[in-house]
Design a protein around this motif. Structure first.
Motif, PDB file in Angstrom:
ATOM      1  N   VAL A   1       0.873  -1.179   0.000  1.00 35.32           N
ATOM      2  CA  VAL A   1       0.000   0.000   0.000  1.00 35.32           C
ATOM      3  C   VAL A   1       0.899   1.214   0.000  1.00 35.32           C
TER       4      VAL A   1
ATOM      5  N   PHE B   1      -2.089   6.815   2.290  1.00 34.58           N
ATOM      6  CA  PHE B   1      -3.048   5.771   1.973  1.00 34.58           C
ATOM      7  C   PHE B   1      -4.322   5.976   2.777  1.00 34.58           C
TER       8      PHE B   1
ATOM      9  N   GLU C   1      -8.537   1.121   2.046  1.00 34.95           N
ATOM     10  CA  GLU C   1      -7.705   0.352   1.130  1.00 34.95           C
ATOM     11  C   GLU C   1      -6.830  -0.628   1.897  1.00 34.95           C
TER      12      GLU C   1
ATOM     13  N   ARG D   1      -6.786  -4.738   1.619  1.00 34.57           N
ATOM     14  CA  ARG D   1      -5.590  -5.493   1.250  1.00 34.57           C
ATOM     15  C   ARG D   1      -5.250  -6.526   2.332  1.00 34.57           C
TER      16      ARG D   1
END
Length: 238
Positions: free
Chosen positions: A102, A106, A110, A114
C-alpha cells in the motif's frame, strides 16, 4: 475473517501508529505495534500475528531485512507500506515474499481491504482451491474452465497459465518478473513485451471493456494483479 486476527504494525512514524490503531481495531483486528525492526522481530517471535503491516523505511534496519527474517520461519501474510514513487522498493519487497503493498499516503479502507485479501489468500494456499468468481468471470481451476457471462472462453495455453497464476494469488500484486519466470521460465525474466501482449489478449477475452479493465489490473512499473474476487466458492484441495 476479521474479528480474531492480530495484525502487527511495524512503522516508525508515530502519527501513522496513532491513526492505524483505532482504525484497524474498529475494522475488527487486534493491533500490536512496534517502531523498529528489531522490536518487531522480538514481538513476532514472542507472539506470532496473523498478518503484518511493514514499513520499508525503519530507523534501525531495512524493512526488506525484517521481511527476510520473517520469511525464514513463517509464511504469514505481509503487506508493505511504501513511499508512493518507490517502485524499486515495491518490486524488491514483492519478489522477497511480501504479499502486497500500500502506497503512502493511503486510506484505511484500502489497507483493510488489502489485509483481508492477504488473509484470504493465505487460507487458500494452506489447502483449498477456489472457483474464482468476479462479476461475469468464472475460473474453475480444477476443471481448467473459464467462462464469461456463462459462455466458455477459449484461451491459449500461455493465456490460461497467466490467468491461473493470477487466480492463485487473486488480489495480490505479482511483479512482471515473477509472472515471466513462472509462465515462460527463468530465462525470460526481462522480456516484458511478451507479458504486455498476452495481457492485452486476455483483457480482450475477459474484460467487459478492455480499454478500462476492472479485473486484470496494472500496477504501473511493478506488475499485475487479478482483482479480489467478489465471491469465491472454496473446495477442499486435492
Amino acid at each position: 475473517m476479521a474479528g480474531t486476527n492480530t495484525v502487527l504494525v511495524v512503522d516508525d512514524e508515530r502519527q501513522i501508529q496513532r491513526f492505524l490503531r483505532p482504525a484497524l481495531t474498529a475494522a475488527g483486528f487486534t493491533v500490536e505495534a512496534t517502531l523498529s525492526g528489531e522490536e518487531a522481530l522480538r514481538c513476532f517471535l514472542a507472539s506470532p500475528p496473523e498478518v503484518v503491516v511493514l514499513d520499508l523505511g525503519l530507523p534501525d534496519m531495512n524493512g526488506l531485512a525484517v521481511l527476510a527474517e520473517i520469511r525464514k520461519t513463517s509464511p504469514v501474510p505481509v503487506v508493505i507500506l511504501s513511499a508512493r514513487d518507490d517502485e524499486a522498493g515495491k518490486v524488491a519487497a514483492l519478489e522477497a515474499g511480501a504479499d502486497d503493498y500500500v502506497s503512502k499516503p493511503f486510506g484505511v479502507g484500502e489497507l483493510v481491504a488489502r489485509l483481508r485479501t492477504a488473509l484470504r489468500h493465505a487460507v487458500q494456499v494452506a489447502g483449498t482451491t477456489a472457483v474464482y468468481t468476479a462479476g461475469d468471470l468464472v475460473i474453475d481451476t480444477l476443471a481448467h474452465r473459464v467462462t464469461v457471462r456463462g459462455e466458455p472462453v477459449k484461451l491459449t495455453p500461455k493465456e490460461y497459465d497467466i490467468l491461473h497464476l493470477l487466480t492463485r494469488h487473486a488480489g495480490r500484486v505479482l511483479t512482471h518478473q515473477q509472472i515471466l519466470n513462472e509462465v515462460w521460465g527463468p530465462h525470460h525474466g526481462e522480456q516484458l513485451q511478451y507479458l504486455r501482449v498476452f495481457m492485452g489478449r486476455l483483457r480482450q477475452k475477459v474484460e467487459a471493456d478492455p480499454a478500462d479493465p476492472r479485473l486484470l489490473l496494472n500496477e504501473p512499473g511493478v506488475g499485475y494483479r487479478l482483482a479480489a474476487a467478489h465471491k469465491a466458492r472454496l473446495k477442499e484441495g486435492r
